[in-house]
Design an enzyme around this catalytic site. Structure first.
Site, PDB file in Angstrom:
ATOM      1  N   CYS A  48       0.838  -1.202   0.000  1.00  0.00           N
ATOM      2  CA  CYS A  48       0.000   0.000   0.000  1.00  0.00           C
ATOM      3  C   CYS A  48       0.866   1.243   0.000  1.00  0.00           C
ATOM      4  O   CYS A  48       2.090   1.178  -0.107  1.00  0.00           O
ATOM      5  CB  CYS A  48      -0.928  -0.010   1.221  1.00  0.00           C
ATOM      6  SG  CYS A  48      -0.035   0.012   2.785  1.00  0.00           S
ATOM      7  N   CYS A  51       3.592   1.284   2.590  1.00  0.00           N
ATOM      8  CA  CYS A  51       4.747   0.480   2.183  1.00  0.00           C
ATOM      9  C   CYS A  51       5.641   1.267   1.222  1.00  0.00           C
ATOM     10  O   CYS A  51       6.869   1.241   1.329  1.00  0.00           O
ATOM     11  CB  CYS A  51       4.289  -0.815   1.527  1.00  0.00           C
ATOM     12  SG  CYS A  51       3.328  -1.906   2.584  1.00  0.00           S
ATOM     13  N   ASP A 450       6.517  20.711 -34.971  1.00  0.00           N
ATOM     14  CA  ASP A 450       7.657  20.840 -35.882  1.00  0.00           C
ATOM     15  C   ASP A 450       7.151  20.447 -37.270  1.00  0.00           C
ATOM     16  O   ASP A 450       6.092  19.828 -37.393  1.00  0.00           O
ATOM     17  CB  ASP A 450       8.782  19.914 -35.419  1.00  0.00           C
ATOM     18  CG  ASP A 450       9.937  19.900 -36.399  1.00  0.00           C
ATOM     19  OD1 ASP A 450      10.366  20.977 -36.814  1.00  0.00           O
ATOM     20  OD2 ASP A 450      10.378  18.791 -36.753  1.00  0.00           O
ATOM     21  N   ASP A 635      10.307  15.782 -33.600  1.00  0.00           N
ATOM     22  CA  ASP A 635      11.021  14.512 -33.753  1.00  0.00           C
ATOM     23  C   ASP A 635      12.526  14.637 -33.799  1.00  0.00           C
ATOM     24  O   ASP A 635      13.234  13.696 -33.473  1.00  0.00           O
ATOM     25  CB  ASP A 635      10.557  13.827 -35.042  1.00  0.00           C
ATOM     26  CG  ASP A 635      11.218  14.420 -36.275  1.00  0.00           C
ATOM     27  OD1 ASP A 635      11.221  15.657 -36.399  1.00  0.00           O
ATOM     28  OD2 ASP A 635      11.724  13.637 -37.097  1.00  0.00           O
ATOM     29  N   ASP A 639      14.790  19.389 -32.015  1.00  0.00           N
ATOM     30  CA  ASP A 639      13.534  19.604 -31.296  1.00  0.00           C
ATOM     31  C   ASP A 639      13.633  19.220 -29.824  1.00  0.00           C
ATOM     32  O   ASP A 639      12.730  19.516 -29.043  1.00  0.00           O
ATOM     33  CB  ASP A 639      12.399  18.784 -31.929  1.00  0.00           C
ATOM     34  CG  ASP A 639      12.060  19.250 -33.332  1.00  0.00           C
ATOM     35  OD1 ASP A 639      12.045  20.475 -33.543  1.00  0.00           O
ATOM     36  OD2 ASP A 639      11.834  18.396 -34.202  1.00  0.00           O
TER      37      ASP A 639
END
Length: 756
Positions: A48, A51, A450, A635, A639
């Site tokens: 949980c 933890c 782009d 890409d 960029d």
């Protein structure tokens, strides 16, 4: 059921819980460069939010650790540390001190699900006991005489004892492990509630009371275990798409030895340059280039396209691709850790572990449940004891309050939606690098594209090579081989039939966003952006075409013109974005005429051309400074800074490595409608998270007052608590509905060139 959806397996009972040595962890780790290493450890005992906090806190205290991130869905922790002395800290030992066994994931046995097996056995025992006790209770509640009633109570106690002892151990072990280390989890109040109900029934049996509650305690266990088992199964449907992806990787590869013999070696031993044999029906183990053979390959896992692809000598193939027809010999271009499939797996792991604002709120709320749950139960106990003086009634109400106040629905509200969203997109050929991006995606109001390689396919073609002298074209080609820019690739392809450049370059360097510079003696060549390559850029006169200039000592000696095609689905995506009220623009380093042509085809009014990478970042920062939230889609290497600076970023799988690494989402196909699905999935995920929060809050607002008022029995509380968690999980699984139209659209619009 609770937010603690697992079982703490004792070390003596599970081989998967053995503690790994520091040397084993070191060998299982991978080098990230600059002194950093990273390892993925399995944590079978994490349950949980409490933890997660305990594990991450313990690991961050170890000197050198820079990142510790637990993924509750996969029960794994990713640790990044700086190995200054060439050694590995004792991570497993540190975790063992707080009660968690840890080991590299390679030690796991995925052939079965031990947690599910334990849950089913415990459920069967609890169900058998509860069913038989219920039958006996019918006679008692129907008015059996005192002697018969007492005998039935004794038989019920005998039936309840194995259920409470065996089936309840799932909760007791977890609760004890937490308490013994000064923590609390949701199994603590569940354990207290079950044991109190059983002890109260034993006391009533000894006192020969008319009624006991063995049926309530065993039914309570049965309902809790049934809910937990169902939760485990439902979460299993969405659990770790990364795990499913990793299972597709072969464990080894057939390599061709120098003498021509073939040897099978473990996948980690494969190195770039080795020749591999991939038989028909096998998946490609690492990235490589075909050096012998002709076949058909299924790239659906890598590109999202269902049509087979032709593979021949020179074809680059990524790991995970399925060879369908004939054997192929590949020259490995990457190791196992550096392959495409390994990168995708790491993306999935990171995405499922992402911490959005919603998730951080839910985790903090779930981590604070212990004092709230115990406080409500104590108030109920002492309040009813003071009001009625009836200890039996006060304890019964306190038990109901302990069970019903579990905030497990709140703990599951965000991670379940996030994990389901990551898996749904993965199934559609879209990788998610950061799960928190879903939340940020819904804040976007501006989209920037782009051009080359993004709005267009980036597979540019040199259109006027016949007008360029062969010797000059060979110089340009010799420079172009140092770059992966689409224009460079096109120049190299156009000059393939020509002889090589007879001279040599003393120095070659690429200036991102500008071009390539090469020095040969006293000659300085530049190939790239006209304004950068030449001191006096010549008029290109190429209209809407992209152009590059080759110059010698600042004087232009050749002009190259390129044509490109729009990416499939680009116009539909732009229309979708604009219809959604988003501002759409283009930021490109290409010449203004080429950018203007693409903008005109896509009905985009706002565009900027001839931008350097730093200028793209300036545009995004200016928009951010004005309060805009920018989605950047690009890409190229140039960029990457803009992708990193944007609020959210998306890149195609054809992007450079650094471009993919800087993006939040990576789509594997060629069709831009995948971006539309990302946006729609993000919107649905945000709506489902809000719904889950509403369900969790409404459950507590409605149920807690009834429990405190004594209107809810422990069994009814268990049913209500389980149903609230199941409702949240089931609501998250609705994420995949309503998406079929987009997928059909993508398949229908894939061009024949891409399909084949």
């Amino acid at each position: 059921m609770s937010c603690c959806s697992g079982i703490a397996v004792p070390l003596a009972d599970a081989s998967s819980s053995r503690i790994a040595s520091a040397k084993e962890i070191w060998l299982a780790s991978r080098d990230l460069g600059d002194g950093l290493r990273q390892v993925l450890l399995a944590l079978p005992d994490v349950h949980c939010a409490a933890c997660i906090a305990a594990v991450e806190t313990a690991l961050r205290k170890i000197p050198g650790v820079e990142l510790a991130r637990v993924n509750l869905s996969t029960k794994r922790v990713t640790i990044t540390w700086r190995a200054t002395d060439g050694g590995c800290p004792d991570f497993a030992g540190a975790l063992a001190e707080i009660g968690y066994a840890a080991h590299p994931t390679s030690f796991e046995d995925d052939s079965r699900d031990p947690l599910l097996a334990s849950l089913l056995k415990a459920l069967a025992v609890a169900g058998f006991s509860a069913m038989n006790i219920m039958i006996l209770s019918v006679s008692v509640w129907s008015g059996a005489d005192p002697a018969t009633r007492h005998a039935f109570h004794l038989v019920s106690a005998a039936l309840a004892l194995p259920a409470v002892a065996y089936s309840g151990r799932i909760f007791y072990r977890s609760a004890w492990k937490a308490l013994s280390r000064g923590r609390a989890n949701m199994d603590v109040p569940i354990s207290v509630g079950v044991l109190l109900a059983f002890a109260l029934s034993v006391y009533d049996t000894v006192q020969n009371a008319p009624y006991v509650y063995f049926d309530a305690s065993t039914s309570l266990l049965f309902v809790l275990l049934a809910g937990r088992t169902l939760d485990h199964l439902m979460r299993g449907k969405a659990r770790s798409a990364a795990g499913a992806l990793a299972k597709l990787v072969p464990q080894g590869a057939n390599i061709v030895l120098p003498g021509g013999a073939i040897d099978y070696v473990p996948l980690p031993d494969v190195r770039p340059g080795m020749h591999l044999i991939v038989a028909a029906g096998e998946r490609v183990p690492v990235d490589g280039v075909v050096v012998n053979g002709i076949s058909k390959v299924d790239c659906s896992l890598v590109t999202g396209e269902s049509r087979w692809k032709h593979a021949e000598v020179g074809t680059a193939i990524q790991s995970g691709v399925l060879n369908l027809a004939n054997p192929l010999t590949l020259a490995a271009t990457a190791s196992a850790d550096g392959s495409f499939l390994a990168e995708m797996t790491r993306m999935m792991e990171a995405a499922e572990s992402g911490r959005s604002t919603y998730r951080r709120i839910a985790d903090r709320a779930a981590a604070l449940y212990a004092p709230v749950v115990h406080g409500v139960a104590l108030i109920s106990l002492f309040g009813w004891l003071h009001a009625t003086g009836d200890l039996h009634q006060a304890v019964t109400i306190a038990v109901a309050a302990l069970i019903i106040t579990c905030p497990c629905a709140l703990g599951l509200a965000v991670p379940m939606v996030q994990v389901v969203a990551v898996r749904r997109l993965f199934e559609r050929g879209i990788m998610v690098r950061d799960g928190s991006a879903f939340e940020r995606l819904n804040e976007v109001d501006t989209v920037l594209f782009d051009k080359t390689g993004t709005l267009t396919l980036g597979e540019v073609r040199l259109v006027d090579s016949g007008n360029i002298p062969p010797d000059i074209l060979s110089v340009a080609a010799a420079m172009a081989k140092y770059s992966k820019h689409p224009a460079s690739v096109a120049i190299a392809a156009a000059s393939a039939a020509l002889g090589r450049f007879s001279g040599t370059f003393d120095e070659v360097g690429e200036f991102h966003g500008c071009g390539i510079e090469a020095r040969a003696g006293d000659m300085v060549y530049r190939l790239g952006r006209p304004s950068w390559a030449s001191a006096t850029p010549p008029p290109t006169g190429r209209g809407s075409r992209s152009t590059s200039v080759l110059s010698r000592n600042g004087e232009a000696i050749a002009i190259f013109s390129f044509e490109d095609t729009l990416r499939p689905g680009a116009r539909e995506l732009v229309d979708f974005m604009q219809a959604a009220g988003l501002s759409v623009g283009i930021v490109s380093g290409d010449n203004r005429a080429a950018v203007s042509s693409v903008a005109r085809q896509l009905a985009i009014e706002d565009f900027s051309a001839e931008l350097l990478p730093s200028e793209k970042v300036d545009v995004i920062r200016a928009l951010s400074g004005a309060g805009r939230k920018v989605l950047m889609i690009g890409d190229g290497l140039n960029d990457a800074p803009a992708l990193a600076a944007a609020h959210v970023s998306i890149a195609p799988s054809s992007a450079t490595d650094i471009g993919r690494s800087a993006s939040d989402f990576v789509f594997l196909g060629h069709n831009f409608l995948a971006v539309k699905e990302i946006v729609r999935t993000g919107s649905r995920a945000d709506a489902l998270i809000r719904q889950n929060f509403g369900l969790a809050i409404a459950y507590n607002i409605v149920s807690v007052p009834f429990a405190i008022a004594g209107q809810v029995t422990p069994l009814a509380a268990a049913i209500a608590m389980s149903l609230s968690s199941i409702a949240v999980v089931a609501n998250a699984l609705r994420l995949g509905t309503g998406m079929e139209g987009v997928r059909a659209d993508i398949r229908a619009r894939e061009p024949a060139r891409v399909r084949g």
